[in-house]
Design a protein around this motif. Structure first.
Motif: not given
Length: 246
Positions: A4-7, A67-69, A72-73, A44-46
């Protein structure tokens, strides 16, 4: 590689409620989750990187960034997370995707609210909503306007796999099952999910009038995804009666 890549590291969450929106019957989980993201202006969180998810890149109108399909928001004020998926997940990959997310659930101490549609022909009565739980999730169900399941059944796809993982780990979680149109996107059923299930459990107040007022527009916008899922017979999530051994 599963991660999970947190932005946004500045987003602070404390035992958040997670609303899961993998596409399924009637697209009820996706419609409900997408609506909550917009209504609460969630950030847009992760990005979710899981083996088993389609290797595609998603882009948005007036935005060149891809971005990925599955993403997480977050809404830190309400301690709310929403899982948004723009793609169906093949049933053969359901366990792989569930395992990918399992460690993140433990790390964040998130309380998952899993969403699923139960295919039923539309009638005059509002769609019925049923609740199931693992661990002490039944305590959360008591805050919602949900019935016990009227018959035995099973939940499949990644939603079912994540429920199974919660059961195995003894994790507190709930599943909300709403009667849904088996062929077309069903905003009415999504509204019932939010109003009678998600909001009471998460302690949120989500305006849902738009789901009814814009029902035709929503159906048209989601119809292509629903058609793709029917053609491939790859509903990501669905509940169905279990009668083969009864």
């Amino acid at each position: 590689m599963a991660r999970i890549s947190v932005l946004d590291d500045e987003v602070s969450l404390s035992e958040p409620t997670l609303v899961e929106g993998f596409p399924g019957v009637g697209l009820v989980g996706k419609i409900a989750t997408d609506h909550m993201i917009e209504a609460h202006e969630m950030v847009h969180y992760a990005n979710v990187h899981c083996d088993g998810l389609p290797r595609v890149a998603v882009y948005r109108e007036s935005d060149p960034a891809v971005t990925t399909p599955v993403r997480l928001y977050a809404d830190p004020e309400r301690d709310l997370i929403a899982l948004r998926s723009d793609v169906p997940v093949h049933p053969n990959a359901a366990t792989e995707v569930a395992n990918c997310l399992d460690g993140w659930f433990d790390e964040t101490e998130a309380f998952p609210v899993f969403l699923s549609g139960l295919g039923r022909e539309k009638g005059e009565e509002p769609p019925a909503l049923y609740g199931i739980a693992t661990g002490d999730g039944g305590d959360a169900l008591s805050r919602a306007t949900v019935d016990d399941p009227p018959e035995s059944g099973l939940v499949s796809g990644p939603t079912g796999a994540m429920l199974a993982a919660s059961l195995e780990r003894g994790r507190d979680a709930v599943g909300l099952i709403v009667e849904s149109d088996p062929q077309f996107p069903d905003p009415e059923a999504a509204r019932v999910l939010i109003r009678d299930g998600i909001d009471p459990i998460a302690g949120t107040e989500t305006p849902t009038d738009g789901l009814v007022d814009q029902a035709t527009e929503i159906r048209d916008a989601k119809q292509q995804l629903a058609e793709q899922m029917r053609q491939a017979n790859e509903e990501s999530s669905q509940a169905e009666p279990l009668k083969m051994f009864q």
